[in-house]
Design an enzyme around this catalytic site. Sequence first.
Site, PDB file in Angstrom:
ATOM      1  N   ILE A 152       0.832  -1.204   0.000  1.00 42.97           N
ATOM      2  CA  ILE A 152       0.000   0.000   0.000  1.00 42.97           C
ATOM      3  C   ILE A 152       0.869   1.257   0.000  1.00 42.97           C
ATOM      4  O   ILE A 152       0.678   2.155  -0.838  1.00 42.97           O
ATOM      5  CB  ILE A 152      -0.951  -0.008   1.221  1.00 42.97           C
ATOM      6  CG1 ILE A 152      -1.952  -1.157   1.076  1.00 42.97           C
ATOM      7  CG2 ILE A 152      -1.678   1.332   1.354  1.00 42.97           C
ATOM      8  CD1 ILE A 152      -2.796  -1.438   2.300  1.00 42.97           C
ATOM      9  N   ASP A 171      10.795   2.829   6.285  1.00 39.87           N
ATOM     10  CA  ASP A 171      10.444   1.412   6.418  1.00 39.87           C
ATOM     11  C   ASP A 171      11.593   0.717   7.123  1.00 39.87           C
ATOM     12  O   ASP A 171      12.761   1.029   6.878  1.00 39.87           O
ATOM     13  CB  ASP A 171      10.204   0.785   5.026  1.00 39.87           C
ATOM     14  CG  ASP A 171       9.416  -0.526   5.119  1.00 39.87           C
ATOM     15  OD1 ASP A 171       8.301  -0.577   4.584  1.00 39.87           O
ATOM     16  OD2 ASP A 171       9.935  -1.500   5.727  1.00 39.87           O
ATOM     17  N   ASP A 254      -9.179   4.839  10.401  1.00 39.81           N
ATOM     18  CA  ASP A 254     -10.068   3.831   9.804  1.00 39.81           C
ATOM     19  C   ASP A 254     -10.070   2.539  10.618  1.00 39.81           C
ATOM     20  O   ASP A 254     -10.914   1.680  10.411  1.00 39.81           O
ATOM     21  CB  ASP A 254      -9.592   3.543   8.369  1.00 39.81           C
ATOM     22  CG  ASP A 254     -10.527   2.610   7.606  1.00 39.81           C
ATOM     23  OD1 ASP A 254     -11.749   2.852   7.646  1.00 39.81           O
ATOM     24  OD2 ASP A 254     -10.042   1.663   6.971  1.00 39.81           O
ATOM     25  N   GLU A 259     -12.971  -3.094  17.635  1.00 42.48           N
ATOM     26  CA  GLU A 259     -13.973  -2.717  16.638  1.00 42.48           C
ATOM     27  C   GLU A 259     -15.216  -3.569  16.844  1.00 42.48           C
ATOM     28  O   GLU A 259     -15.102  -4.751  17.198  1.00 42.48           O
ATOM     29  CB  GLU A 259     -13.414  -2.936  15.221  1.00 42.48           C
ATOM     30  CG  GLU A 259     -12.224  -2.034  14.929  1.00 42.48           C
ATOM     31  CD  GLU A 259     -11.624  -2.256  13.530  1.00 42.48           C
ATOM     32  OE1 GLU A 259     -12.125  -3.114  12.780  1.00 42.48           O
ATOM     33  OE2 GLU A 259     -10.647  -1.553  13.214  1.00 42.48           O
ATOM     34  N   HIS A 282     -13.387   0.955   9.288  1.00 43.79           N
ATOM     35  CA  HIS A 282     -12.485  -0.064   8.696  1.00 43.79           C
ATOM     36  C   HIS A 282     -12.914  -0.414   7.256  1.00 43.79           C
ATOM     37  O   HIS A 282     -13.128  -1.579   6.920  1.00 43.79           O
ATOM     38  CB  HIS A 282     -12.451  -1.328   9.562  1.00 43.79           C
ATOM     39  CG  HIS A 282     -11.189  -2.117   9.375  1.00 43.79           C
ATOM     40  ND1 HIS A 282     -10.593  -2.833  10.363  1.00 43.79           N
ATOM     41  CD2 HIS A 282     -10.405  -2.300   8.274  1.00 43.79           C
ATOM     42  CE1 HIS A 282      -9.513  -3.427   9.916  1.00 43.79           C
ATOM     43  NE2 HIS A 282      -9.366  -3.117   8.631  1.00 43.79           N
ATOM     44  N   ILE A 283     -12.998   0.621   6.436  1.00 47.00           N
ATOM     45  CA  ILE A 283     -13.470   0.431   5.056  1.00 47.00           C
ATOM     46  C   ILE A 283     -12.395   0.770   4.030  1.00 47.00           C
ATOM     47  O   ILE A 283     -12.690   0.909   2.850  1.00 47.00           O
ATOM     48  CB  ILE A 283     -14.718   1.296   4.763  1.00 47.00           C
ATOM     49  CG1 ILE A 283     -14.464   2.749   5.206  1.00 47.00           C
ATOM     50  CG2 ILE A 283     -15.956   0.715   5.424  1.00 47.00           C
ATOM     51  CD1 ILE A 283     -15.366   3.749   4.561  1.00 47.00           C
ATOM     52  N   GLY A 284     -11.140   0.911   4.500  1.00 48.51           N
ATOM     53  CA  GLY A 284     -10.068   1.297   3.569  1.00 48.51           C
ATOM     54  C   GLY A 284     -10.016   0.414   2.331  1.00 48.51           C
ATOM     55  O   GLY A 284      -9.802   0.878   1.221  1.00 48.51           O
ATOM     56  N   GLY A 285     -10.231  -0.872   2.527  1.00 44.88           N
ATOM     57  CA  GLY A 285     -10.122  -1.795   1.391  1.00 44.88           C
ATOM     58  C   GLY A 285     -11.470  -2.230   0.860  1.00 44.88           C
ATOM     59  O   GLY A 285     -11.549  -3.131   0.029  1.00 44.88           O
TER      60      GLY A 285
HETATM   61  P1  NAI Z   1       2.877  -4.962   3.573  1.00 40.83           P
HETATM   62  O1  NAI Z   1       3.224  -6.108   4.435  1.00 40.83           O
HETATM   63  O2  NAI Z   1       3.006  -5.067   2.096  1.00 40.83           O
HETATM   64  O3  NAI Z   1       3.707  -3.660   4.033  1.00 40.83           O
HETATM   65  C1  NAI Z   1       3.972  -3.332   5.367  1.00 40.83           C
HETATM   66  C2  NAI Z   1       5.302  -2.600   5.385  1.00 40.83           C
HETATM   67  O4  NAI Z   1       5.500  -2.029   6.682  1.00 40.83           O
HETATM   68  C3  NAI Z   1       6.491  -3.513   5.115  1.00 40.83           C
HETATM   69  O5  NAI Z   1       7.278  -2.948   4.099  1.00 40.83           O
HETATM   70  C4  NAI Z   1       7.234  -3.533   6.467  1.00 40.83           C
HETATM   71  O6  NAI Z   1       8.628  -3.685   6.314  1.00 40.83           O
HETATM   72  C5  NAI Z   1       6.874  -2.186   7.025  1.00 40.83           C
HETATM   73  N1  NAI Z   1       6.967  -2.058   8.484  1.00 40.83           N
HETATM   74  C6  NAI Z   1       6.552  -2.944   9.419  1.00 40.83           C
HETATM   75  N2  NAI Z   1       6.750  -2.436  10.648  1.00 40.83           N
HETATM   76  C7  NAI Z   1       7.312  -1.207  10.480  1.00 40.83           C
HETATM   77  C8  NAI Z   1       7.725  -0.193  11.383  1.00 40.83           C
HETATM   78  N3  NAI Z   1       7.575  -0.333  12.702  1.00 40.83           N
HETATM   79  N4  NAI Z   1       8.252   0.929  10.857  1.00 40.83           N
HETATM   80  C9  NAI Z   1       8.382   1.085   9.519  1.00 40.83           C
HETATM   81  N5  NAI Z   1       8.010   0.154   8.613  1.00 40.83           N
HETATM   82  C10 NAI Z   1       7.458  -0.974   9.100  1.00 40.83           C
HETATM   83  O7  NAI Z   1       1.372  -4.585   3.975  1.00 40.83           O
HETATM   84  P2  NAI Z   1       0.291  -3.816   3.098  1.00 40.83           P
HETATM   85  O8  NAI Z   1      -0.446  -4.771   2.245  1.00 40.83           O
HETATM   86  O9  NAI Z   1       0.934  -2.619   2.481  1.00 40.83           O
HETATM   87  O10 NAI Z   1      -0.715  -3.353   4.267  1.00 40.83           O
HETATM   88  C11 NAI Z   1      -0.310  -2.363   5.205  1.00 40.83           C
HETATM   89  C12 NAI Z   1      -1.277  -2.315   6.373  1.00 40.83           C
HETATM   90  O11 NAI Z   1      -2.578  -1.936   5.916  1.00 40.83           O
HETATM   91  C13 NAI Z   1      -1.456  -3.648   7.096  1.00 40.83           C
HETATM   92  O12 NAI Z   1      -1.426  -3.421   8.487  1.00 40.83           O
HETATM   93  C14 NAI Z   1      -2.829  -4.100   6.673  1.00 40.83           C
HETATM   94  O13 NAI Z   1      -3.450  -4.910   7.639  1.00 40.83           O
HETATM   95  C15 NAI Z   1      -3.550  -2.768   6.534  1.00 40.83           C
HETATM   96  N6  NAI Z   1      -4.724  -2.830   5.660  1.00 40.83           N
HETATM   97  C16 NAI Z   1      -5.825  -2.088   6.049  1.00 40.83           C
HETATM   98  C17 NAI Z   1      -6.972  -2.085   5.279  1.00 40.83           C
HETATM   99  C18 NAI Z   1      -8.135  -1.270   5.695  1.00 40.83           C
HETATM  100  O14 NAI Z   1      -9.258  -1.605   5.326  1.00 40.83           O
HETATM  101  N7  NAI Z   1      -7.948  -0.198   6.435  1.00 40.83           N
HETATM  102  C19 NAI Z   1      -7.065  -2.877   4.059  1.00 40.83           C
HETATM  103  C20 NAI Z   1      -5.831  -3.525   3.671  1.00 40.83           C
HETATM  104  C21 NAI Z   1      -4.720  -3.507   4.470  1.00 40.83           C
END
Ligand code: NAI
Length: 399
Positions: A152, A171, A254, A259, A282-285
């Site tokens: 993301i 990151d 979000d 929740e 929680h509707i981001g996705g």
């Molecule tokens: P991803 O696993 O592809 O990326 C997460 C990144 O965060 C990785 O590059 C990781 O190295 C980095 N990271 C982890 N801990 C860190 C820290 N303390 N400091 C800096 N970087 C750190 O995950 P993706 O797919 O990008 O999703 C990101 C988040 O969004 C997840 O927590 C996921 O659950 C959430 N999400 C929320 C949705 C919503 O509806 N609001 C929908 C989809 C995902």
Amino acid sequence: MPTALLLENVHPVAEQVLATAGWQVRTVPRALDEVELAAALDGVELLGIRSKTQVPATVIEKAPQLVALGAFCIGTNQIDLRAAAANGTAVFNAPFSNTRSVVEMAIAEIIALTRRLTQKDRALHDGIWDKSANGAHEVRGRTLGIVGYGNIGSQLSVVAEALGMRVLFYDTADKLALGNARRCATLDELLAEADVVTLHVDGRPGNAGMFGDAQLRRMRPGSILINLSRGFVVDHEALREHVLSGHLSGVAVDVFPTEPKAQGEPFDSILRGLPNVILTPHIGGSTEEAQEHIGMFVASKLRDYCATGTTTLSVNLPTLDLPHRPENHRLAHLHHNIPGVLARVNGVLADHGVNVEGQLLATRGDLGYVLTDVDLAYAPDVVAELAALEETVRLRVLS
Ligand code: NAI
């Protein structure tokens, strides 16, 4: 015809994908409880669920014929993955099918907060004409700080630059900086420069409370915070203080530490009622496009696993992808990961004079998985002997 069961209104594209591949597809528009699910799985080789159907070990153990299970969502907490692996049931999910939806919501919130749109909207609904430019900005030229540059975060980086924003990211892992984005060596460096900080870290336990009073203090006066990642990442008490003091000019949240579980259940948060704070459930996705992408993605994974044994992106089986050769039969052998199994498999083949045309092995935890392509002509005893090896968890013959 083999049977697939799809629950919880999985997008219809999934049914199309599986039906086209020769599956008889049954659908149930809701989640099933444990007893209902165990009964419904009779004769079912493929199960598709979303987040509301629990699939515990007790259900899996009653379904030895269950070849694969698709979670048509992101998380797989509702499934006992170890029990599924022990049963030889491959589990797939859709880890990045809603990435774009989250990115678009982040962009919408960056603009809405920077222009104070929700505040103006609320005032006008209350009958107050507040036409002023005070505190409203363009996003062009402003600095976006992305924390977590994964699926993301990195896509947001590209779209934000297209709007003319300057992008910084932090990151903990090494990441390729896309476009003109600049990597920060520390979180503090990012916080000192960003006008908008947006959190996209994953849910590892170490991220609980990673964004608290100390981090909020280091943000620029008048800056904006957005959390679309996990509820436990941000300290909401501290966040409330920094909004009330005016240190932050806008916030969007979000995801929450707790929740409501069901639609329509009451929601409470100490962030309710704060000015220029956008709260969303929680509707981001959650978009229809994401649902369709998820349907297509997971159904394709299930179809391919059943047809070719490919386990790419399975969440519980060893990862294997052997190019498919129509002129061969493929023996897909899941087994307990103990020394000597590959030799025993090949011993059975050699004893029967079966020529191996291609072979690949991978292991994961206590499971091993070997795909072996053989000539079409071989004695039926070969399959029976491989199935009877004491290490065998599941043997499938794919043509
Ligand atoms: P991803 O696993 O592809 O990326 C997460 C990144 O965060 C990785 O590059 C990781 O190295 C980095 N990271 C982890 N801990 C860190 C820290 N303390 N400091 C800096 N970087 C750190 O995950 P993706 O797919 O990008 O999703 C990101 C988040 O969004 C997840 O927590 C996921 O659950 C959430 N999400 C929320 C949705 C919503 O509806 N609001 C929908 C989809 C995902």
